[in-house]
Design a protein around this motif. Structure first.
Motif, mmCIF file in Angstrom:
data_model
loop_
_atom_site.group_PDB
_atom_site.id
_atom_site.type_symbol
_atom_site.label_atom_id
_atom_site.label_comp_id
_atom_site.label_asym_id
_atom_site.label_seq_id
_atom_site.Cartn_x
_atom_site.Cartn_y
_atom_site.Cartn_z
ATOM 1 N N LEU A 21 0.831 -1.202 0.000
ATOM 2 C CA LEU A 21 0.000 0.000 0.000
ATOM 3 C C LEU A 21 0.862 1.248 0.000
ATOM 4 N N HIS A 22 1.918 1.205 0.785
ATOM 5 C CA HIS A 22 2.821 2.340 0.879
ATOM 6 C C HIS A 22 3.475 2.638 -0.470
ATOM 7 N N GLN A 23 3.893 1.584 -1.201
ATOM 8 C CA GLN A 23 4.527 1.774 -2.494
ATOM 9 C C GLN A 23 3.571 2.404 -3.506
ATOM 10 N N SER A 24 2.268 2.227 -3.279
ATOM 11 C CA SER A 24 1.268 2.780 -4.198
ATOM 12 C C SER A 24 0.800 4.169 -3.806
ATOM 13 N N GLY A 25 1.296 4.699 -2.682
ATOM 14 C CA GLY A 25 0.950 6.061 -2.301
ATOM 15 C C GLY A 25 0.141 6.205 -1.042
ATOM 16 N N ALA A 26 -0.259 5.098 -0.402
ATOM 17 C CA ALA A 26 -0.971 5.193 0.876
ATOM 18 C C ALA A 26 0.017 5.555 1.982
ATOM 19 N N THR A 27 -0.445 6.289 2.990
ATOM 20 C CA THR A 27 0.415 6.665 4.113
ATOM 21 C C THR A 27 -0.246 6.255 5.423
ATOM 22 N N LEU A 28 0.588 5.959 6.409
ATOM 23 C CA LEU A 28 0.053 5.638 7.730
ATOM 24 C C LEU A 28 -0.617 6.868 8.323
ATOM 25 N N ALA A 29 -1.744 6.651 9.001
ATOM 26 C CA ALA A 29 -2.483 7.770 9.588
ATOM 27 C C ALA A 29 -1.685 8.442 10.695
#
Length: 418
Positions: free
Chosen positions: A69-77
């Motif tokens: 998810l992180h590699q696709s642009g999601a970030t931890l809240a």
């Protein structure tokens, strides 16, 4: 008992397909998700937002999901600072180092997001301007910087980002419409488009890049010369529409062979006939340029009087010739050390604002691996598989044409110059 973490997705996440990719990643890797908050942008200038809890049976399942998810642009809240680990030796990265994508990336240092310079895929991130004090990262006086480094460029003691914490990846978003000079560069590969209208769009993109003070890099294969596109490419170099050439030994030899003998690998480029002893012209050309002392010396002596390499010399355009084990000669200007050639290509790629990839799969892949995903890219080849492979590297602003490069380059030059 399950474990979970919360991630956020923000931007044009529906148009760009990020939402779909995020859901697919979670389910394919054995997790579940719960949408805690979702806001849909209803206007072209309005972004969307999604807060999603990712649930898995254990940490071993959750971590790979969060990584993808992180590699696709999601970030931890609730992001934390990046973990920095000193490199144990020259050319050696710490275990678990973060391997970069080609997307714009930030790292969180001492509570602040720092942009990673010279972003490039498959590199490490090295942070400078900080020091280790009692196991903590403390900013020194001055600016904290982060940049990518290839593995053979790592030095002992470099502070290398490890793990996925404190890293923010920002994949370029697909525009919601095709407005703007580069809006057409989002359609992938098509052999059905009217070629002249697409070439006109590409010409406008190049002209706009130059008008904004940008640089155009051309990655050219020997087929450009062999198919008759050499004079047109030389014209683009002469008129300032191409600022740099990245190619191999073969391209330069074919180009200068045409200047000396009117042939390319022994074939007359005008009549398509093979003159007697024409198959020796390329090796004759190499020997003559070697005897002169190099390409620049051959031009100064009047040995080479036209062509792409001639125009590069007389107009002070940058060129890099990266060698391979297949090369005849090679020419004195050809870089035969692979690492040295990579570094030279990397410098060209970092300065480029638009890249033309013309019938050269291997060199185009080499340059493409050094480009950030935001660089505008045009790929032209008669083989559709080549074009698809080059575009699949993840550029958000790319267009491919399946056509004869010998037809494409002259039409492009005519559109730009005439």
């Amino acid at each position: 008992m399950t474990v979970s973490d919360v991630v956020e997705l923000e931007g044009h996440i529906i148009d760009s397909g990020l939402m779909e990719r995020a859901f697919t990643v979670v389910m394919d890797l054995g997790g579940e998700f719960d949408i805690e908050e979702f806001h849909v942008g209803t206007r072209k200038d309005e972004e969307s937002y999604c807060r999603m809890r990712v649930i898995a049976d254990d940490e071993e399942t959750l971590h790979p999901i969060l990584h993808e998810l992180h590699q696709s642009g999601a970030t931890l809240a609730a992001p934390t600072d990046a973990t920095l680990t000193p490199a144990p030796a020259d050319n050696v990265v710490p275990h678990g180092f973060y391997s970069t994508t080609n997307h714009p990336t930030d790292v969180r240092i001492d509570g602040e997001w720092v942009g990673v310079e010279n972003i490039e895929m498959d590199c490490a991130v090295v942070v400078e301007g900080v020091e280790n004090e009692d196991g903590n990262v403390v900013a020194e006086d001055g600016e904290v910087t982060a940049e990518t480094k290839v593995l053979n460029g790592i030095e002992a003691g470099d502070l290398v980002v490890t793990g996925d914490a404190g890293i923010r990846v920002k994949p370029p978003e697909r525009p919601r419409d095709s407005s703007g000079p580069f809006g057409f560069m989002q359609g992938g590969v098509s052999a059905e488009r009217p070629s002249e209208s697409l070439i006109r769009d590409i010409a406008e993109a190049i002209a706009e890049t130059k008008a904004q003070g940008g640089r155009v890099l051309c990655v050219a294969g020997p087929a450009v010369i062999h198919a008759g596109g050499g004079p047109a490419l030389a014209r683009l170099v002469r008129e300032g529409y191409v600022d740099a050439i990245s190619a191999g030994n073969g391209f330069a030899v074919h180009d200068m062979e045409r200047s000396r003998y009117g042939t390319s690998l022994g074939m007359d480029v005008e009549t398509m006939e093979h003159p007697r002893k024409g198959h020796k012209h390329h090796i004759y050309t190499i020997s003559e340029v070697v005897r002169a002392g190099g390409i620049e010396a051959a031009v100064e002596e009047g040995l080479i009087t036209e062509g792409v390499m001639y125009e590069c010399v007389v107009n002070d355009r940058d060129f890099v010739l990266a060698g391979s084990i297949r090369d005849d000669g090679p020419l004195p200007d050809t870089i035969t050390d692979a690492v040295e050639a990579q570094n030279a290509i990397r410098e060209q790629a970092r300065d480029a604002d638009l890249v033309l990839m013309l019938s050269s799969l291997l060199h185009s892949v080499a340059v493409g691996n050094c480009l950030p995903s935001t660089t505008r890219t045009v790929c032209v080849d008669i083989n559709p598989a080549t074009v698809t492979q080059l575009l699949d590297r993840g550029s958000a602003q790319a267009v491919g044409m399946v056509t004869d490069v010998g037809t494409f380059v002259p039409i492009l030059a005519e559109e730009l110059v005439e």
